[in-house]
Write a protein that holds these residues in place. Structure first.
Motif, PDB file in Angstrom:
ATOM      1  N   ARG A  35       0.690  -1.060  -0.073  1.00 51.91           N
ATOM      2  CA  ARG A  35      -0.276   0.002   0.007  1.00 51.91           C
ATOM      3  C   ARG A  35       0.907   1.174   0.052  1.00 51.91           C
ATOM      4  O   ARG A  35       0.288   2.393  -0.405  1.00 51.91           O
ATOM      5  CB  ARG A  35      -0.860   0.087   1.285  1.00 51.91           C
ATOM      6  N   ARG A 170       1.857   1.239  -3.683  1.00 51.86           N
ATOM      7  CA  ARG A 170       0.620   2.239  -3.772  1.00 51.86           C
ATOM      8  C   ARG A 170      -0.360   1.499  -4.337  1.00 51.86           C
ATOM      9  O   ARG A 170      -1.368   1.871  -5.049  1.00 51.86           O
ATOM     10  CB  ARG A 170       0.957   3.513  -4.435  1.00 51.86           C
ATOM     11  N   SER A 171      -0.613   0.203  -3.634  1.00 50.12           N
ATOM     12  CA  SER A 171      -1.677  -0.583  -4.108  1.00 50.12           C
ATOM     13  C   SER A 171      -2.484  -1.408  -3.123  1.00 50.12           C
ATOM     14  O   SER A 171      -2.360  -2.722  -2.595  1.00 50.12           O
ATOM     15  CB  SER A 171      -1.022  -1.763  -5.090  1.00 50.12           C
ATOM     16  N   GLY A 189      -5.395   2.525  -5.230  1.00 52.75           N
ATOM     17  CA  GLY A 189      -4.179   3.041  -5.679  1.00 52.75           C
ATOM     18  C   GLY A 189      -4.552   4.030  -6.855  1.00 52.75           C
ATOM     19  O   GLY A 189      -5.470   4.226  -7.496  1.00 52.75           O
TER      20      GLY A 189
END
Length: 366
Positions: A35, A170-171, A189
């Motif tokens: 994340r 960023r997921s 994201g």
């Protein structure tokens, strides 16, 4: 459109990267979802960086077995991949008569766990090795050491990627559901997507319980509560007084305010135990006041004003405030929560760093 992936690992901390590497070594298709905007920003970057021996944990527990197995495996990996580390050893010290009996219990447990080289020495022997130390007796652990955690994670990721794994930053995993073909997940994201994975390994650290709760089909009563134990660290201004790590006898929910070293020789003290409701990494100078008395039990020469705030970490504990019984790692599969293909790793705190390679092997049956 839903993207089909064979194996998804949630979380790019040291454990998630070790699991992803092991999957990739087995020839599996692996995507790591993280994340944050870089790997290892959570628990893995906020700890003592200690390679533990394995004497503290209940005999027969996953913590004990995987720590003792993982210790030499971690050193071997670091040697093979050029990761900075040092097998500096550790003294666990008794400073009051009643603590000597505690040391004897730790010794007995460590020997039962198979910790190599563990032995009791007298206070005079300990002081001969560390002249600034004060103690009545000490437990010597030659297999304890320190490691560059960032370098370790970088090497685990590189090995995983060399064998075909992919890291997607960023997921964040926003939710999901059980599916006859695996686990469906919604990923947020900058480029949101839907994934159908045959296997999902939830290694999200502090967020692992939240991730599991967000997958429809997981029985809510299968997930143990998680408590956040913040640990504050303080750096020592001036040269380190000892050449090895020095720990007091263990205490409830932690190992006491101990001295650790980084690979540059800088000494730091911590962590304490501060129960918190949410993530907060501020380190108050005022909390150092309680450190001085604890440290001076084994190092009376600690100067006033020598401790400065360094950093804080948070451990996801399965035991709460006032609960003296330590909890083991929890590794859940379909029989535990009703979602085929989902593996939850919960309560992965210390010695998760030391055990990471052995833990990955255990999860994957290697």
């Amino acid at each position: 459109m839903t993207e089909r992936i064979e194996c998804v690992v949630i979380g790019a901390g040291v454990v998630g990267l070790a699991v992803a590497r092991q999957l990739a070594l087995k020839g599996r298709e692996v995507v790591i979802l993280e994340r944050e905007d870089r790997f290892g920003t959570g628990i893995s970057s906020r700890n003592s960086e200690v390679v533990h021996g394995g004497m503290y944990y209940a005999t027969g527990s996953l913590k004990a077995r995987l720590c003792v197995e993982g210790n030499p495996e971690l050193y071997a990996f670091c040697e093979a991949h050029g990761v900075d580390h040092r097998r500096c050893g550790k003294f666990i010290v008794a400073t009051r008569p009643g603590q000597v009996e505690t040391l004897e219990k730790v010794l007995a447990r460590g020997l039962a766990n198979g910790v190599p080289g563990l032995r009791m020495i007298t206070g005079a022997q300990a002081v001969a090795a560390e002249p600034r130390l004060t103690c009545l007796a000490a437990l010597q652990s030659p297999s304890t050491g320190i490691v560059d955690t960032h370098g370790l994670m970088k090497a685990l990721l590189a090995d995983a990627e060399d064998h075909g794994a992919t890291l997607v930053l960023r997921s964040p995993v926003l939710g999901g559901a059980a599916d006859p073909e695996g686990v469906r997940m919604e990923v947020g994201g900058p480029e949101p997507l839907a994934i159908l994975a045959s296997e999902v390994y939830n290694c999200a650290g502090l967020g692992a319980r939240k991730v599991a709760r967000g997958i429809r089909g997981v029985r809510a009563d299968a997930l143990p509560p998680v408590f956040l134990a913040k640990g504050n660290y303080y750096a020592l201004s001036g040269p380190a007084p000892f050449s090895r790590l020095v720990y007091p006898v263990p205490e409830a929910a932690g190992l006491g305010v101990h001295l650790t070293l980084d690979l540059g020789g800088q000494a730091r003290f911590g962590p304490d135990v501060e129960w918190v409701e949410e993530e907060n990494y501020d380190v108050a100078l005022s909390r150092a006041d309680a450190f001085y008395a604890e440290i001076r039990r084994y190092w009376p020469g600690l100067p006033d004003g020598a401790l400065q705030p360094a950093y804080a970490g948070i451990r996801p504990k399965l035991q709460g405030p006032g609960d003296a019984e330590a909890r083991d790692f929890v590794i859940q599969r379909a029989a535990d929560h009703d979602v085929p293909g989902l593996v939850n790793l919960l309560g992965i705190e210390s010695p998760g760093l030391t055990a990471c390679i052995a833990l990955a092997g255990h999860v994957l049956g290697v």
